[in-house]
Design a protein around this motif. Structure first.
Motif, short mmCIF file in Angstrom:
data_model
loop_
_atom_site.label_atom_id
_atom_site.label_comp_id
_atom_site.label_asym_id
_atom_site.label_seq_id
_atom_site.Cartn_x
_atom_site.Cartn_y
_atom_site.Cartn_z
N VAL A 15 0.85 -1.19 0.00
CA VAL A 15 0.00 0.00 0.00
C VAL A 15 0.89 1.24 0.00
O VAL A 15 1.98 1.24 0.54
CB VAL A 15 -0.95 0.04 1.24
N ASN A 16 0.40 2.29 -0.63
CA ASN A 16 1.17 3.53 -0.67
C ASN A 16 0.73 4.44 0.46
O ASN A 16 -0.13 5.29 0.30
CB ASN A 16 0.96 4.26 -2.00
N LEU A 17 1.32 4.23 1.61
CA LEU A 17 0.95 5.04 2.76
C LEU A 17 2.24 5.55 3.39
O LEU A 17 3.31 5.00 3.17
CB LEU A 17 0.21 4.19 3.80
N LYS A 21 -0.05 0.05 7.44
CA LYS A 21 -1.52 0.11 7.45
C LYS A 21 -2.14 -0.11 8.82
O LYS A 21 -3.20 0.42 9.10
CB LYS A 21 -2.10 -0.92 6.46
N SER A 215 -4.30 -1.20 -1.34
CA SER A 215 -4.99 0.08 -1.17
C SER A 215 -6.49 -0.08 -1.37
O SER A 215 -7.28 0.56 -0.68
CB SER A 215 -4.50 1.11 -2.20
#
Lengths: 227, 227
Positions: A15-17, A21, A215
């Motif tokens: 995920v692009n965080l 998460k 995502s």
């Protein structure tokens, strides 16, 4: 006496965080707090051990002090693999006369109180138990070239989920044995026990208990939790 | 020219409802209307064929007249199996010079516009295409006694979903051939084509596109659609 290990590991590379998460805030609660709250609500466990990546230990400690004071929750530093994190958590309680230990991934925030209770009801009857869900989709094996290789018999194929529960001495021994092996990567704890020749019983989970990975999983989770 | 077949079959034996799940009303729309609306929104199809169980033909006809007037949607009576329903739908358009046909299950109301478009973009390059999703869970084969038999290599195992798309003559021939076989039950159309030796290409769907099967699936769907 029963303990629950909650795994807050994982780098969330898919995920692009700006953070893993499990620390994503949804409706005023971080993702890991959803399963933590459920685990607390069961009243099944004498204590809960959170395995947390070392960079986030302080962060989690602050949340526990602010919102979960008086609960019997301890923190251990997670390892660089899921397996190592579980081992660290198991090691931290090995002198505490734990009979049965539950292991749950914080990446499954929707795990229900009911599935913890169902597993707990059977825990004395088996050395190892995993929750699972049936798969209603048709299941295939794919070729590397993105075409269908084979259809599999979906009646017998299931998704292994957490919570899983184990007799403490069996899961600890399984981890100690497999820590010695190189190149053995497990995606769950039941597989370690199974490789030792121990039978793993299965309990069906009928509620949606997906693993938040991508995502689009996070988008889906937000929709579900908004209600 | 492209046609889309939307399957509204199924007795919903796994849910306790007074009618099949595809006619369940959620937020003022019946379940099948979610995928119907998505299909219409793509503007990809010259016409849409709904395969509907005969008891519900009148019901669906009324909805189409009230809400989808002027759209090129036709109705055919579904058979007593999924396969028979698809065959009836294919037969109804076999003289209409359809080059490619999409087949979609109304029981997947969340199929996105994007996945229809992605499949359509590739449809000329392959005789058969199926959409699929990766599985992030650990996958096992279970014993009849509800214990774990084997762990499977999850990297290669996928969920086959709909939409699927086919060159018309290939899928029609596959259905005609397999109508002659007894005891062959398919859970999708790509498997029929694959059994004829035709390669089925795969296109990954990154959005949640689950098949509504159980009562808890319906609860989940309601939560997701309320937003």
């Amino acid at each position: 006496m029963m303990t629950c290990i909650l795994l807050l590991g994982g780098q969330s590379t898919r995920v692009n965080l700006d953070k893993p998460k499990q620390f994503l805030e949804i409706n005023g609660k971080e993702l890991f707090e959803y399963s933590l709250s459920t685990i607390l609500s069961t009243n099944l466990f004498k204590n809960i051990v959170l395995a947390v990546e070392s960079n986030y230990l302080e962060h989690v400690k602050n949340i526990l002090e602010a919102k979960y004071k008086g609960k019997n929750i301890s923190l251990v530093s997670g390892g660089n693999t899921r397996q190592k994190s579980v081992y660290n958590a198991l090691s931290s309680i090995k002198d505490e006369n734990v009979d049965y230990v539950f292991i749950h991934d914080a990446a499954r925030p929707l795990a229900s109180k009911e599935i913890f209770v169902s597993v707990a009801n059977e825990v004395q009857n088996y050395p190892a138990i995993s929750s699972f869900s049936k798969i209603s989709d048709t299941i295939c094996e794919k070729n590397d070239t993105d075409s269908i290789k084979d259809y599999l018999n979906r009646e017998k194929i299931i998704k292994i989920e957490t919570p899983q529960a184990f007799k403490f001495d069996i899961i600890f021994r399984a981890h100690e044995e497999y820590m010695k092996l190189k190149n053995f990567i497990s995606t769950d704890d039941a597989s370690l026990v199974k490789h030792m020749g121990v039978e793993v019983a299965l309990i069906e989970n009928k509620n949606f208990n997906f693993k938040v990975t991508t995502s689009s999983d996070i988008d889906l989770l937000k929709k579900i939790l908004k209600n």
